[in-house]
Design an enzyme around this catalytic site. Sequence first.
Site, PDB file in Angstrom:
ATOM      1  N   HIS A 126      -8.715 -36.828 -28.642  1.00 45.14           N
ATOM      2  CA  HIS A 126      -7.705 -36.461 -27.642  1.00 45.14           C
ATOM      3  C   HIS A 126      -6.415 -36.148 -28.412  1.00 45.14           C
ATOM      4  CE1 HIS A 126      -4.687 -37.158 -24.474  1.00 45.14           C
ATOM      5  NE2 HIS A 126      -5.659 -36.998 -23.598  1.00 45.14           N
ATOM      6  N   ASP A 204      -8.855 -45.458 -30.732  1.00 39.27           N
ATOM      7  CA  ASP A 204      -8.359 -45.074 -29.418  1.00 39.27           C
ATOM      8  C   ASP A 204      -9.436 -45.465 -28.413  1.00 39.27           C
ATOM      9  OD1 ASP A 204      -7.740 -43.815 -27.072  1.00 39.27           O
ATOM     10  OD2 ASP A 204      -7.609 -41.792 -27.928  1.00 39.27           O
ATOM     11  N   GLN A 207     -10.868 -44.401 -23.358  1.00 40.78           N
ATOM     12  CA  GLN A 207     -12.035 -44.098 -22.515  1.00 40.78           C
ATOM     13  C   GLN A 207     -13.149 -45.119 -22.688  1.00 40.78           C
ATOM     14  OE1 GLN A 207     -12.135 -41.907 -20.214  1.00 40.78           O
ATOM     15  NE2 GLN A 207     -10.436 -40.551 -20.742  1.00 40.78           N
ATOM     16  N   LYS A 230      -6.449 -46.356 -16.516  1.00 46.41           N
ATOM     17  CA  LYS A 230      -7.854 -45.947 -16.541  1.00 46.41           C
ATOM     18  C   LYS A 230      -8.795 -47.127 -16.280  1.00 46.41           C
ATOM     19  CE  LYS A 230      -7.033 -42.282 -19.977  1.00 46.41           C
ATOM     20  NZ  LYS A 230      -6.994 -40.999 -19.292  1.00 46.41           N
ATOM     21  N   CYS A 369      -6.965 -31.975 -23.019  1.00 44.43           N
ATOM     22  CA  CYS A 369      -6.176 -32.412 -24.180  1.00 44.43           C
ATOM     23  C   CYS A 369      -7.038 -32.581 -25.425  1.00 44.43           C
ATOM     24  CB  CYS A 369      -5.405 -33.706 -23.888  1.00 44.43           C
ATOM     25  SG  CYS A 369      -4.205 -33.504 -22.587  1.00 44.43           S
TER      26      CYS A 369
HETATM   27  N1  7TS Z   1      -7.048 -41.050 -25.607  1.00 48.28           N
HETATM   28  C1  7TS Z   1      -8.053 -40.644 -24.844  1.00 48.28           C
HETATM   29  C2  7TS Z   1      -9.446 -40.658 -25.397  1.00 48.28           C
HETATM   30  C3  7TS Z   1      -7.795 -40.232 -23.538  1.00 48.28           C
HETATM   31  O1  7TS Z   1      -8.818 -39.839 -22.777  1.00 48.28           O
HETATM   32  C4  7TS Z   1      -6.469 -40.238 -23.040  1.00 48.28           C
HETATM   33  C5  7TS Z   1      -6.149 -39.715 -21.672  1.00 48.28           C
HETATM   34  C6  7TS Z   1      -5.461 -40.691 -23.886  1.00 48.28           C
HETATM   35  C7  7TS Z   1      -5.783 -41.086 -25.167  1.00 48.28           C
HETATM   36  C8  7TS Z   1      -4.054 -40.788 -23.451  1.00 48.28           C
HETATM   37  O2  7TS Z   1      -3.934 -41.793 -22.501  1.00 48.28           O
HETATM   38  P1  7TS Z   1      -2.564 -41.989 -21.692  1.00 48.28           P
HETATM   39  O3  7TS Z   1      -2.901 -43.032 -20.702  1.00 48.28           O
HETATM   40  O4  7TS Z   1      -1.531 -42.416 -22.671  1.00 48.28           O
HETATM   41  O5  7TS Z   1      -2.265 -40.666 -21.072  1.00 48.28           O
HETATM   42  N2  7TS Z   1      -7.093 -38.823 -21.164  1.00 48.28           N
HETATM   43  C9  7TS Z   1      -6.995 -38.026 -20.091  1.00 48.28           C
HETATM   44  C10 7TS Z   1      -8.030 -37.193 -19.671  1.00 48.28           C
HETATM   45  O6  7TS Z   1      -9.113 -37.113 -20.204  1.00 48.28           O
HETATM   46  N3  7TS Z   1      -7.630 -36.524 -18.579  1.00 48.28           N
HETATM   47  O7  7TS Z   1      -6.382 -36.883 -18.292  1.00 48.28           O
HETATM   48  C11 7TS Z   1      -5.971 -37.820 -19.229  1.00 48.28           C
END
Ligand code: 7TS
Length: 411
Positions: A126, A204, A207, A230, A369
């Site tokens: 990501h 990370d 997910q 999430k 992303c």
């Molecule tokens: N890493 C991964 C693997 C992610 O899927 C996401 C967000 C992030 C980091 C960033 O997380 P945040 O909570 O700081 O935004 N992924 C997604 C997605 O797949 N669709 O919208 C956000």
Amino acid sequence: MTTQRLDAQKLRADFAVFEELTNGRPVAYLDSASSTQKPRQVLDAMREFYEHSYANVHRGVYTLAERATAGYEGAREKVRAYINAPSNREVIFTRGATEALNLIAYSWGLENLGPGDVVVITELEHHANFVPWQFIAKKTGAQFAHIPIDDYGELQLDALDEIATRGNVKVVANNLVSNTLGTINPVEKLAVWAHEQGAIMVVDAAQAAPHRHIDVQALGCDFLAFSSHKVCGPSGVGALWGRRELLEEMQPFNLGGEMIRSVALDRTSWNELPYKFEAGTPAIAEAYGFGVALDYVSEIGLDAIEAHEHELVVTAMDRLGEIPGLRIFGPPAERRTGIVSFELEGVHPHDVAQILNWEGVAVRAGHHCTQPLMTRLGVAATTRASFYLYTIEEDIDRLIDGLLKVKETFA
Ligand code: 7TS
């Protein structure tokens, strides 16, 4: 060991959004990889906290402030337990996974990287675990290398030997689960390799943490990041875990407020861990709600959640595979979580998502992303369906029916 099953239909009663009907049906919410819906248990607890236990944390001696601090610190302990971290001091509340990963790249990376060093990420990161490292590598003169993927979207670990010849590998950063393909990545193996190189391993888990048991000690990593929103928790908060020795040596990321021990005109000293990394008033009630959300999913059981999503992804992949002109990206169901990205020949993913929306089916279309991954797959965007503990088979039926309508429309 038999895995306890979850009853998604029953759990849906916890989520008010599924009571809202359009044309007699609730939304078929297939975008939990972006963000999850929130159960009443979390919302009620946050309301209760705001009404009866709210004050700023760590500052007051009065009862309300003590209660707020206890709630906030109690949430830290829940995060610690959830990822089996050795100590509460190693758990830092951030705004989310993105801020946690930036914190590592800035605070650790700026001090520890330079010419001759190599930062290793993967082709399926990501942007949140890609761009900060690319940026800090450029700033410090370190090389930026990637582990390529094969046609199934799985990491090609045989590239590691060559990468090691490029310089001193100092960081390996990888997601435990890919947000676009659902690939479960071999983070334990990468951590062993990273440590053989004298590098740190950054995971990370944005997910992964909502869907599988996480044990930072078993993973053998040095840092791990994830977001509350999430995992059925509120947005605006997340967690970073890091090894104490590393966190102790690092400079702070943000300055001001509770992260300070003392300030004089000529010098300032930092507070102890974890406060050194928590500048300003934190997301107090959100952190509290995050803890309640972790209780909620833990009570359902991560094994049950994982098994439920696996059943759904097997069904979804079988049924999607029957639609002519539909191509699924990524590995077989056995090596992925409840995420399916696909393309429908001749139809732009945004059009797919738009028509599905008319049928009350919510999916995500775009590059998710992960633009380097899109380049590798040879597409600009995909349509992605993703599942969680409240997803039911009927949601997948509606996805399939909707896709058949899309095909009709574009025939
Ligand atoms: N890493 C991964 C693997 C992610 O899927 C996401 C967000 C992030 C980091 C960033 O997380 P945040 O909570 O700081 O935004 N992924 C997604 C997605 O797949 N669709 O919208 C956000």
